[in-house]
Design a protein around this motif. Structure first.
Motif, PDB file in Angstrom:
ATOM      1  N   ARG A  46       0.840  -1.200   0.000  1.00  0.00           N
ATOM      2  CA  ARG A  46       0.000   0.000   0.000  1.00  0.00           C
ATOM      3  C   ARG A  46       0.880   1.257   0.000  1.00  0.00           C
ATOM      4  O   ARG A  46       0.612   2.205  -0.741  1.00  0.00           O
ATOM      5  N   ILE A  66      -8.404   6.038  -5.115  1.00  0.00           N
ATOM      6  CA  ILE A  66      -8.215   4.725  -5.743  1.00  0.00           C
ATOM      7  C   ILE A  66      -8.186   3.641  -4.669  1.00  0.00           C
ATOM      8  O   ILE A  66      -8.841   2.596  -4.800  1.00  0.00           O
ATOM      9  N   LEU A  67      -7.447   3.896  -3.605  1.00  0.00           N
ATOM     10  CA  LEU A  67      -7.372   2.925  -2.513  1.00  0.00           C
ATOM     11  C   LEU A  67      -8.737   2.698  -1.877  1.00  0.00           C
ATOM     12  O   LEU A  67      -9.082   1.563  -1.521  1.00  0.00           O
ATOM     13  N   LYS A  70     -10.650   0.342  -4.007  1.00  0.00           N
ATOM     14  CA  LYS A  70     -10.095  -1.007  -3.838  1.00  0.00           C
ATOM     15  C   LYS A  70     -10.555  -1.608  -2.506  1.00  0.00           C
ATOM     16  O   LYS A  70     -10.920  -2.775  -2.440  1.00  0.00           O
ATOM     17  N   ASP A  71     -10.546  -0.774  -1.449  1.00  0.00           N
ATOM     18  CA  ASP A  71     -10.971  -1.250  -0.131  1.00  0.00           C
ATOM     19  C   ASP A  71     -12.432  -1.688  -0.131  1.00  0.00           C
ATOM     20  O   ASP A  71     -12.823  -2.552   0.651  1.00  0.00           O
ATOM     21  N   ARG A  74     -14.188  -2.607  -5.237  1.00  0.00           N
ATOM     22  CA  ARG A  74     -14.629  -2.125  -6.550  1.00  0.00           C
ATOM     23  C   ARG A  74     -13.441  -1.988  -7.489  1.00  0.00           C
ATOM     24  O   ARG A  74     -12.300  -1.841  -7.063  1.00  0.00           O
ATOM     25  N   GLY A  75     -13.741  -2.011  -8.765  1.00  0.00           N
ATOM     26  CA  GLY A  75     -12.713  -1.815  -9.776  1.00  0.00           C
ATOM     27  C   GLY A  75     -12.283  -0.362  -9.825  1.00  0.00           C
ATOM     28  O   GLY A  75     -13.064   0.539  -9.504  1.00  0.00           O
ATOM     29  N   THR A  76     -11.057  -0.141 -10.232  1.00  0.00           N
ATOM     30  CA  THR A  76     -10.518   1.220 -10.235  1.00  0.00           C
ATOM     31  C   THR A  76     -10.045   1.698 -11.600  1.00  0.00           C
ATOM     32  O   THR A  76      -9.638   2.848 -11.736  1.00  0.00           O
ATOM     33  N   THR A  80      -9.240   5.544 -12.368  1.00  0.00           N
ATOM     34  CA  THR A  80      -7.835   5.895 -12.539  1.00  0.00           C
ATOM     35  C   THR A  80      -7.605   6.525 -13.901  1.00  0.00           C
ATOM     36  O   THR A  80      -6.881   7.521 -14.026  1.00  0.00           O
TER      37      THR A  80
END
Length: 139
Positions: A46, A66-67, A70-71, A74-76, A80
């Motif tokens: 991380r 973005i993190l 992800k947490d 979900r797709g990023t 991004t």
């Protein structure tokens, strides 16, 4: 691992690790009985992601967004890509602005080349810039 080990593995300082914790980019670590922070191996990944995102031009807030996705599982990729596109557009605006400034400076430089310094007799005007010099100026 302790904070110094995490910092070294992530290529940052311990102060940076603590700062990222305050921003929520790193989860609060487990605390040992002596109060020392203890991090898992996941914290290294991380931390490196945040460092690399910054190196790519993203802000800490953008890396955090973005993190957060992800947490949540979900797709990023789409998010991004939008962030990167915004940064590319901003860079293009900056390039356009710099090119315009360069063209203006080039024109002024050519103007200066064509002027005779002996003709520069007005103490209140710069013949290169074509501008009046403010009274009381040290120029």
């Amino acid at each position: 691992m302790r904070i110094g080990e995490l910092a070294a593995a992530g290529g940052v300082t311990a102060k940076t690790v603590r700062y990222y914790e305050t921003l929520g980019l790193l989860a609060p670590p487990h605390r040992l009985a002596n109060g020392y922070r203890e991090y898992s191996a996941d914290a290294v990944d991380r931390l490196r992601f945040v460092r690399d995102a910054q190196a790519a031009g993203l802000t800490l807030a953008e890396a955090g967004s973005i993190l957060a996705l992800k947490d949540q599982g979900r797709g990023t990729c789409h998010h991004t890509r939008e962030l990167l596109e915004r940064h590319l557009e901003e860079i293009d605006r900056q390039i356009d602005s710099l090119l315009a400034a360069r063209a203006e400076l080039t024109a002024l430089s050519r103007r200066a080349d064509s002027l005779d310094p002996a003709d520069c007799t007005d103490a209140n005007r710069c013949q290169v810039l074509g501008l009046d010099i403010p009274v009381g100026s040290n120029v």
